[in-house]
Design an enzyme around this catalytic site. Structure first.
Site, short mmCIF file in Angstrom:
data_model
loop_
_atom_site.label_atom_id
_atom_site.label_comp_id
_atom_site.label_asym_id
_atom_site.label_seq_id
_atom_site.Cartn_x
_atom_site.Cartn_y
_atom_site.Cartn_z
CG ASN A 1 -1.84 1.27 1.36
OD1 ASN A 1 -1.52 1.96 0.36
ND2 ASN A 1 -2.87 1.28 2.13
CB ALA B 1 -1.61 5.51 1.53
CB CYS B 2 1.15 1.86 4.53
SG CYS B 2 1.85 1.01 5.76
N GLY B 3 3.59 3.93 5.41
CA GLY B 3 4.91 4.24 5.54
C GLY B 3 5.76 2.93 5.87
NE ARG C 1 5.84 5.87 2.06
CZ ARG C 1 4.60 6.51 2.59
NH1 ARG C 1 3.51 6.13 2.33
NH2 ARG C 1 4.92 7.13 3.90
#
Length: 141
Positions: free
Chosen positions: A8, A10-12, A15
């Protein structure tokens, strides 16, 4: 060498996990699981291989978990899987699959347990926390 991350962007944590995989010199298969969720069998297999229960693989924060009443302990694994497949945001992330195993990489450093290649360079998380030093070794707090 095959590595797959259910990602995802949008997820740190997701990432950071992806960046750690790439820091080992491997470009993984990146599956945007919110738009391309795994099938039921694949999801069950990943959860089992990661040593988790279905409930442990369920994400509560930022999801319809409460609205769907998924905190009900009487719900079966099949009911929880149905909810996860209907609402992929309920699948906790990131799951990473390699030849050495499967992990739900929370925290992101758990991916290091299953990467076939060592880290190639220093790595710090997005928040600045050092994880890997310049010689490719894990930094311990």
């Amino acid at each position: 060498m095959s590595i797959t991350i259910f990602h995802n962007p949008a997820c740190g944590t997701s990432r950071n996990t992806l960046a750690l995989i790439r820091n080992s010199g491997v470009e993984p298969t990146v599956i945007a699981y919110l738009t391309q969720p795994p099938g039921r069998s694949a999801l069950q297999t990943m959860i089992r291989a990661a040593g988790l229960t279905v409930r442990q693989a369920l994400r509560e924060k930022g999801t319809p978990y409460a609205e769907l009443g998924l905190d009900n302990p009487a719900l079966t694994d099949d009911a929880l899987l149905d909810a996860m497949l209907a609402h992929p945001i309920l699948i906790n992330r990131p799951f990473v699959v390699t030849s050495l195993g499967v992990r739900l990489c929370r925290p992101s450093e758990l991916v290091l347990e299953i990467l076939p290649q060592p880290q190639r360079a220093a790595f710090s998380k997005e928040d600045g926390e050092a994880v890997i030093d310049a010689s490719g070794q894990r930094v311990r707090p």
